[in-house]
Design an enzyme around this catalytic site. Sequence first.
Site, PDB file in Angstrom:
ATOM      1  CB  ALA A  10      -0.909  -0.016   1.225  1.00  0.00           C
ATOM      2  CB  CYS A  11       0.090   4.636  -1.274  1.00  0.00           C
ATOM      3  SG  CYS A  11       0.579   6.340  -1.080  1.00  0.00           S
TER       4      CYS A  11
END
Lengths: 192, 85
Positions: A10-11
């Site tokens: 995930a970012c």
Amino acid sequence: MKKIDCRGLACPKPVIMTKKELDNINSGEIEVLVDNEGARENLSKLAQNYGYEYRVLEDVEGIHVIIKKLEKCNTTDLKDNGNIVIVITSDTLGHGDDVLGRTLMKSYVYSLTEVEEKPKTIIFINAGVKLTTEGSDVLESLKVLEQHGVEILSCGTCLNFYNLSDKLKVGTVSNMYTIVEKMHRATNTIKI
Amino acid sequence: MEYIIITFESTNFAIQAEAALKNSDVNVQIIPTPREITLSCGISILTSEENLSKIDKLVNEGKIRIKEVYRYIKDDVKKLERLRP
């Protein structure tokens, strides 16, 4: 070439991991494999921000972002020749809430100590002199800057007005003639 | 040099924590949160390891609310290591 697989992460994880790898090498290429457009976009921005070349390839595995780090000397040397003068005219940064403004100012002055490209001179005017005198929260940062050769000047008229003439803790007292000359000689004057 | 970086859920929590810590004579410095921790424009607190117990005390008393604690090693190469949570 070092390869990092950031698929499924995930970012901002892919950016953090890539930045870490780039910091570890002097020069060379790093290939990052990601699986979404957002990550590709963020990695492109990372490369652009640092002035690194990059290219993107897509295949069945995913999106390959290849970032090339060049040896530092060429860009920073050029920038060092600049004569940046920063004029700080308040003890707050920006207009709005003063508590936030004082916090932002501390954050700003600390950032100056962390960036490679230092200003040549910082001039403190009006309530800005509250930052160079007793009780200021940024004295430590300003002393660090002074050690790095940054000239710290406080407006004498202003020190006198705020009854701070005997409270100066960093840098020297200056007058308006010197301040004007410093600004005119600057390649870039930044007013805060 | 080794430092401790404390992050917060909000700018207001950071400002409140700075005031509370200074009241308790804990030497802290407001810094922008390093890009390695978050790419957004956040405020953190920089302090030294010896102050961690005092900070924990204020956290336990509910006087300050913190998010994460990092160890920050600042030599030739900068290194960040998350200690908590």
